[in-house]
Scaffold this active site. Structure first.
Site, PDB file in Angstrom:
ATOM      1  N   ARG A   1      -3.642 -50.083 -51.831  1.00 25.82           N
ATOM      2  CA  ARG A   1      -2.234 -49.676 -51.953  1.00 25.82           C
ATOM      3  C   ARG A   1      -1.487 -50.872 -52.518  1.00 25.82           C
ATOM      4  O   ARG A   1      -1.473 -51.949 -51.914  1.00 25.82           O
ATOM      5  CB  ARG A   1      -1.673 -49.257 -50.599  1.00 25.82           C
ATOM      6  CG  ARG A   1      -0.177 -49.039 -50.613  1.00 25.82           C
ATOM      7  CD  ARG A   1       0.336 -48.321 -49.392  1.00 25.82           C
ATOM      8  NE  ARG A   1       0.002 -46.903 -49.437  1.00 25.82           N
ATOM      9  CZ  ARG A   1       0.620 -45.967 -48.720  1.00 25.82           C
ATOM     10  NH1 ARG A   1       1.598 -46.294 -47.889  1.00 25.82           N
ATOM     11  NH2 ARG A   1       0.270 -44.697 -48.811  1.00 25.82           N
TER      12      ARG A   1
ATOM     13  N   HIS B   1       0.015 -41.296 -56.625  1.00 24.53           N
ATOM     14  CA  HIS B   1      -0.464 -41.166 -55.241  1.00 24.53           C
ATOM     15  C   HIS B   1      -1.474 -40.006 -55.206  1.00 24.53           C
ATOM     16  O   HIS B   1      -1.226 -38.954 -54.622  1.00 24.53           O
ATOM     17  CB  HIS B   1       0.714 -40.905 -54.298  1.00 24.53           C
ATOM     18  CG  HIS B   1       0.412 -41.176 -52.856  1.00 24.53           C
ATOM     19  ND1 HIS B   1      -0.805 -41.655 -52.403  1.00 24.53           N
ATOM     20  CD2 HIS B   1       1.186 -41.017 -51.730  1.00 24.53           C
ATOM     21  CE1 HIS B   1      -0.778 -41.776 -51.088  1.00 24.53           C
ATOM     22  NE2 HIS B   1       0.408 -41.398 -50.661  1.00 24.53           N
TER      23      HIS B   1
ATOM     24  N   GLN C   1      -2.763 -38.185 -51.821  1.00 28.03           N
ATOM     25  CA  GLN C   1      -1.759 -37.327 -51.176  1.00 28.03           C
ATOM     26  C   GLN C   1      -1.695 -35.962 -51.869  1.00 28.03           C
ATOM     27  O   GLN C   1      -1.672 -34.918 -51.214  1.00 28.03           O
ATOM     28  CB  GLN C   1      -0.388 -38.004 -51.227  1.00 28.03           C
ATOM     29  CG  GLN C   1       0.723 -37.141 -50.647  1.00 28.03           C
ATOM     30  CD  GLN C   1       0.612 -36.941 -49.142  1.00 28.03           C
ATOM     31  OE1 GLN C   1       0.565 -37.900 -48.402  1.00 28.03           O
ATOM     32  NE2 GLN C   1       0.562 -35.697 -48.691  1.00 28.03           N
TER      33      GLN C   1
ATOM     34  N   ASP D   1      10.385 -35.799 -51.580  1.00 22.11           N
ATOM     35  CA  ASP D   1       9.960 -37.129 -51.118  1.00 22.11           C
ATOM     36  C   ASP D   1      11.226 -37.970 -50.987  1.00 22.11           C
ATOM     37  O   ASP D   1      12.307 -37.582 -51.455  1.00 22.11           O
ATOM     38  CB  ASP D   1       8.978 -37.725 -52.152  1.00 22.11           C
ATOM     39  CG  ASP D   1       8.329 -39.024 -51.695  1.00 22.11           C
ATOM     40  OD1 ASP D   1       8.443 -39.378 -50.509  1.00 22.11           O
ATOM     41  OD2 ASP D   1       7.711 -39.698 -52.549  1.00 22.11           O
TER      42      ASP D   1
ATOM     43  N   CYS E   1       5.431 -35.372 -48.195  1.00 15.92           N
ATOM     44  CA  CYS E   1       4.274 -36.252 -47.941  1.00 15.92           C
ATOM     45  C   CYS E   1       4.502 -37.139 -46.725  1.00 15.92           C
ATOM     46  O   CYS E   1       3.544 -37.667 -46.161  1.00 15.92           O
ATOM     47  CB  CYS E   1       3.974 -37.085 -49.177  1.00 15.92           C
ATOM     48  SG  CYS E   1       5.290 -38.219 -49.651  1.00 15.92           S
TER      49      CYS E   1
ATOM     50  N   ARG F   1      -4.779 -34.951 -44.961  1.00 18.59           N
ATOM     51  CA  ARG F   1      -5.143 -36.257 -45.530  1.00 18.59           C
ATOM     52  C   ARG F   1      -6.536 -36.665 -45.014  1.00 18.59           C
ATOM     53  O   ARG F   1      -7.356 -37.188 -45.758  1.00 18.59           O
ATOM     54  CB  ARG F   1      -4.118 -37.344 -45.133  1.00 18.59           C
ATOM     55  CG  ARG F   1      -2.695 -37.151 -45.625  1.00 18.59           C
ATOM     56  CD  ARG F   1      -2.570 -37.228 -47.123  1.00 18.59           C
ATOM     57  NE  ARG F   1      -3.137 -38.424 -47.716  1.00 18.59           N
ATOM     58  CZ  ARG F   1      -2.529 -39.612 -47.849  1.00 18.59           C
ATOM     59  NH1 ARG F   1      -1.289 -39.751 -47.443  1.00 18.59           N
ATOM     60  NH2 ARG F   1      -3.128 -40.633 -48.428  1.00 18.59           N
TER      61      ARG F   1
HETATM   62  N1  NVA Z   1       7.286 -42.234 -52.842  1.00 13.23           N
HETATM   63  C1  NVA Z   1       6.975 -42.799 -51.557  1.00 13.23           C
HETATM   64  C2  NVA Z   1       5.762 -42.156 -50.990  1.00 13.23           C
HETATM   65  C3  NVA Z   1       5.402 -42.639 -49.613  1.00 13.23           C
HETATM   66  C4  NVA Z   1       4.138 -42.016 -49.111  1.00 13.23           C
HETATM   67  C5  NVA Z   1       6.793 -44.292 -51.685  1.00 13.23           C
HETATM   68  O1  NVA Z   1       6.168 -44.739 -52.661  1.00 13.23           O
HETATM   69  O2  NVA Z   1       7.296 -45.035 -50.832  1.00 13.23           O
HETATM   70  N1   CP Z   2       2.178 -40.005 -47.199  1.00 18.72           N
HETATM   71  C1   CP Z   2       1.749 -41.280 -47.086  1.00 18.72           C
HETATM   72  O1   CP Z   2       1.056 -41.832 -47.963  1.00 18.72           O
HETATM   73  O2   CP Z   2       2.130 -41.876 -45.925  1.00 18.72           O
HETATM   74  P1   CP Z   2       1.885 -43.391 -45.508  1.00 18.72           P
HETATM   75  O3   CP Z   2       2.805 -44.248 -46.331  1.00 18.72           O
HETATM   76  O4   CP Z   2       2.201 -43.424 -44.052  1.00 18.72           O
HETATM   77  O5   CP Z   2       0.450 -43.758 -45.807  1.00 18.72           O
END
Ligand code: NVA
Ligand code: CP
Length: 303
Positions: free
Chosen positions: A101, A128, A131, A219, A259, A287
């Site tokens: 990540r 992502h 997800q 989101d 998500c 997930r």
């Molecule tokens: N768009 C959000 C998704 C979190 C799972 C982010 O990148 O923070």
């Molecule tokens: N939806 C998702 O990726 O959540 P987290 O940021 O908790 O991993």
């Protein structure tokens, strides 16, 4: 083989991952052990916080018989500037698969180009994929299919929106994204999807995206790494929310997805998130099942 974006997959790959996730989910519910990853180790390298992605990968790996090493950039040499290509080559000598990540998608691409073990994108600013695979699994379960449905995306043209667009091109559903001006999805991703014949449209009017939709998804307005833009974004996204009135425009049996984490009162109201159309908890559970399918596919089938 890697999974850095949904576009790394073709229609058959998506179908395979969904079939396997459904079958592994059934096995899990019946308590039948399945441990093809005994002796294998997953490395998790996270430069941003996570609840679902981290825990679902860890639990998936344990259920499949393997082990996990978690590294945040804070407590590894990555945070002190060790080059990504050096980390990738060293980690490849220890672990059998890696999920990363990161902020810049280029970091994950660079890591993958120097890794000799499969690399999974656990979220970047651009994509992502894991997800959206869980999301399409959830749609398959709730709607019995995903080809002839309309998905309405409300809000930011962010990493999630980009991955939804790539999934629309593969899975063949209609996708209408309502984003405020200046917050559109990545143009190259939109162009790529349209060039492959996908039914993807960006509009400004949330009603247009929601009308007769089978699925409504949203989101957060400010993603991880955009904390400094929060005030500006609160202003720009005003009205880009899924609330009870918007939900009325969708089909009677429409499902609402998110998500998570959710910001109640911003991109979604409390009553909709907790209401009868919301499938967010099943979505989050999925997930776990899709991560198992991804790990099996990369480590066992293509290892
Ligand atoms: N768009 C959000 C998704 C979190 C799972 C982010 O990148 O923070
Ligand atoms: N939806 C998702 O990726 O959540 P987290 O940021 O908790 O991993």
């Amino acid at each position: 083989m890697n999974l850095l974006a949904v576009s790394d997959l073709n229609t058959d790959d998506v179908k395979h991952l969904l079939d396997r996730a459904i079958s592994l989910k059934k096995r899990h519910k019946r308590g039948i052990p399945y441990q093809p990853l005994k002796g294998k180790v997953l490395g998790l390298i996270f430069e941003k916080p996570s609840t679902r992605t981290r825990v679902s990968f860890e639990v998936a790996m344990y259920h499949l018989g393997g082990d996990v090493i978690f590294m945040s950039s804070r407590d590894s040499q990555i945070g002190r500037g060790e080059p990504v290509k050096d980390t990738a080559r060293v980690m490849s000598r220890y672990v059998d698969v890696v999920a990363i990540r990161s902020f810049d998608h280029g970091t994950v691409e660079e890591y993958a180009s120097h890794s000799s073990v499969p690399v999974i994108n656990g979220l970047t600013n651009l994509h992502h994929p894991c997800q959206v695979l869980a999301d399409i699994l959830t749609i398959l379960e709730k709607k019995g299919g995903y080809k002839d449905i309309k998905v309405g995306w409300i809000g930011d043209g962010n990493n999630m929106a980009n991955s939804w667009i790539e999934m629309a091109a593969i899975a063949g559903f209609q996708l209408k994204l309502a984003c405020p001006e200046g917050y559109d999805p990545e143009l190259a991703i939109l162009d790529g999807a349209r060039a492959s014949g996908a039914s993807v449209e960006v509009v400004r009017d949330i009603k247009d995206a929601a009308r007769d939709a089978d699925v409504l998804s949203t989101d957060v307005w400010a993603s991880m790494g955009q904390e400094e833009e929060r005030e500006k974004r609160l202003d720009a996204f005003k009205g880009y929310s899924i609330d009870a009135n918007l939900l009325k425009l969708a089909k009677e049996d429409a499902v609402v997805m998110h998500c998570l984490p959710a910001h109640r009162g911003e991109e979604i109201t409390e009553d909709v998130l907790e209401g009868r159309s919301s499938v967010v908890w099943d979505q989050a559970e999925n997930r776990l099942h899709i991560q198992k399918a991804i790990l099996e596919w990369l480590v066992v089938d293509n290892g």
